[in-house]
Design an enzyme around this catalytic site. Structure first.
Site, short mmCIF file in Angstrom:
data_model
loop_
_atom_site.label_atom_id
_atom_site.label_comp_id
_atom_site.label_asym_id
_atom_site.label_seq_id
_atom_site.Cartn_x
_atom_site.Cartn_y
_atom_site.Cartn_z
N GLY A 8 0.83 -1.21 0.00
CA GLY A 8 0.00 0.00 0.00
C GLY A 8 0.86 1.26 0.00
O GLY A 8 0.48 2.29 0.54
N GLY A 11 -0.60 4.56 -1.14
CA GLY A 11 -1.84 4.99 -0.48
C GLY A 11 -1.63 6.15 0.47
O GLY A 11 -0.58 6.81 0.48
N GLN A 12 -2.65 6.38 1.29
CA GLN A 12 -2.68 7.56 2.15
C GLN A 12 -1.49 7.59 3.11
O GLN A 12 -0.81 8.61 3.23
CB GLN A 12 -3.99 7.57 2.94
CG GLN A 12 -4.22 8.85 3.70
CD GLN A 12 -5.30 8.69 4.76
OE1 GLN A 12 -5.73 7.58 5.09
NE2 GLN A 12 -5.75 9.81 5.29
N ARG A 36 -2.64 -0.01 -7.47
CA ARG A 36 -3.24 0.59 -8.65
C ARG A 36 -2.66 1.95 -8.99
O ARG A 36 -2.35 2.25 -10.12
CB ARG A 36 -4.74 0.72 -8.44
CG ARG A 36 -5.52 0.67 -9.72
CD ARG A 36 -6.99 0.71 -9.43
NE ARG A 36 -7.29 1.51 -8.25
CZ ARG A 36 -8.38 1.34 -7.50
NH1 ARG A 36 -9.24 0.43 -7.78
NH2 ARG A 36 -8.59 2.12 -6.46
N TYR A 142 -15.43 -2.78 7.47
CA TYR A 142 -14.08 -2.26 7.73
C TYR A 142 -13.67 -2.60 9.16
O TYR A 142 -12.57 -3.12 9.41
CB TYR A 142 -14.11 -0.74 7.52
CG TYR A 142 -12.81 -0.03 7.79
CD1 TYR A 142 -11.71 -0.21 6.95
CD2 TYR A 142 -12.67 0.85 8.87
CE1 TYR A 142 -10.52 0.47 7.18
CE2 TYR A 142 -11.49 1.52 9.11
CZ TYR A 142 -10.42 1.33 8.26
OH TYR A 142 -9.26 2.00 8.49
N LYS A 146 -10.72 -4.99 10.71
CA LYS A 146 -9.67 -4.42 11.57
C LYS A 146 -9.59 -5.18 12.90
O LYS A 146 -8.50 -5.50 13.37
CB LYS A 146 -9.90 -2.93 11.81
CG LYS A 146 -9.61 -2.06 10.59
CD LYS A 146 -8.14 -2.17 10.16
CE LYS A 146 -7.83 -1.32 8.94
NZ LYS A 146 -6.46 -1.55 8.42
#
Ligand code: SER
Length: 325
Positions: A8, A11-12, A36, A142, A146
């Site tokens: 990731g 990502g953020q 992606r 989600y 988690k």
């Protein structure tokens, strides 16, 4: 930590953790893997970069063995609102991705960092001063991935002796990478609207208070936890960490102090409002403070000042008072 894989990475969190780890351990020692999003040239050129779907166990294993990886920061995940929209995909990516990471870590003896979230809590959780150990019982896909992830990481630690560690992040605010599909994204979108001179329609109600954190503190938390003395860690998966707690109304008021004339309305999205209402307003992060010295550098006014400075370069804002690196 000598050879690190970040899943990731585009990502953020990964977009900022990757350069921070490269500064600290050297570019060639940090392998960035993204799914992606096309990486910034900066990310792709400052060290090894590869494409990876974390559901592909064989590809993951090939990267880990080819680069002699000893630590994995496993950040690849779908965020809360997208996960509610695509629950099957969220289970597949969030759970099977983590499973693949833990399995390759087990056979190669890698340490693993796993980011959990305020989303791991639910409507039965005490919302104020939320204890480290309490009822979780999330009611979103989600949150289910988690809380299952936390348990799975603990299982691999107690059963196989794997060095797994994690934090429960609150909403994260970054000037560099947009989040995408989260419930707390408003706290980033609002800055872009304010600086563009646009009105902002907030999808959460004005008084929806949630835990939040500025990205430099989130990066510092991940690095500090992974560098902490293992003998001092009691909880491991996953530590409550927070830096500030505010509602959209509070954030809008602080932004208005710097951007006069900024206007906001509240057009509530029932899906994200329900998710937000099931999450803590303010977590007790004393276990993280006690066990590995967690301490955030940015409060809300510092974060607002720095966000405005970073996003606009405006003379009047000036850099924030925090000193996180
Ligand atoms: N920021 C995340 C989200 O809104 C919470 O971990 O989904």
């Amino acid at each position: 930590m000598k050879k690190i894989l970040i899943t990731g990475a585009t990502g953020q969190i990964g977009s900022e953790l990757t350069p921070a780890l490269r500064d600290r351990y050297g570019g060639t020692n940090i392998v960035a893997a993204g799914y992606r999003r096309v990486p910034d040239p900066e990310l792709a050129e400052a060290g090894p970069f590869c494409r990876l779907d974390v559901r592909d166990a064989a590809a993951l294993r090939e990267i880990v063995t080819a680069h002699g990886i000893d630590t994995i920061f496993h950040l690849a995940s779908l965020l809360s609102a997208v996960a509610e929209d695509k629950p099957q995909l969220a289970w597949d990516v969030n759970m099977n991705g983590l499973w693949n990471v833990l399995e390759v870590a087990r056979s190669t003896n890698c340490s693993v960092f796993f980011p959990s979230s305020i989303g791991a809590f639910g409507p039965l959780t005490p919302p104020d001063n939320t204890p480290q150990d309490t009822i979780q019982h999330p009611n979103t896909m989600y949150g289910i991935t988690k809380v299952s992830g936390e348990l799975l990481c603990d299982y691999y630690h107690t059963k196989f002796g794997l060095d797994t560690r994690g934090v429960r992040y609150p909403g994260l605010i970054s000037s560099k990478t947009p989040p995408g599909g989260g419930t707390t994204d408003y706290a980033v979108e609002i800055f872009h609207a304010a600086l563009a001179g646009r009105h902002y329609d907030c999808y959460l109600a004005a008084d929806t208070r949630l835990d939040m954190m500025y990205m430099p503190d989130a990066i510092q938390a991940a690095i500090s936890l992974m560098e902490a003395d293992a003998a001092k860690l009691v909880h491991r998966n996953a530590y409550n960490v927070t830096a500030m707690s505010f509602a959209p109304r509070d954030l809008a008021a602080e932004i208005s102090r710097h951007v006069p004339g900024f206007t906001i309305d509240y057009r509530v999205d029932p899906l994200r409002q329900a998710i937000a209402e099931s999450w803590p307003r303010h977590m007790d992060d004393s276990a993280a403070r006690r066990e590995w010295g967690w301490r955030p550098a940015y409060d809300m006014p510092d974060m607002v000042q720095d966000m405005l400075f970073q996003l606009s370069g405006a003379e009047e804002a000036g850099p924030g008072a925090g000193h996180a690196t």
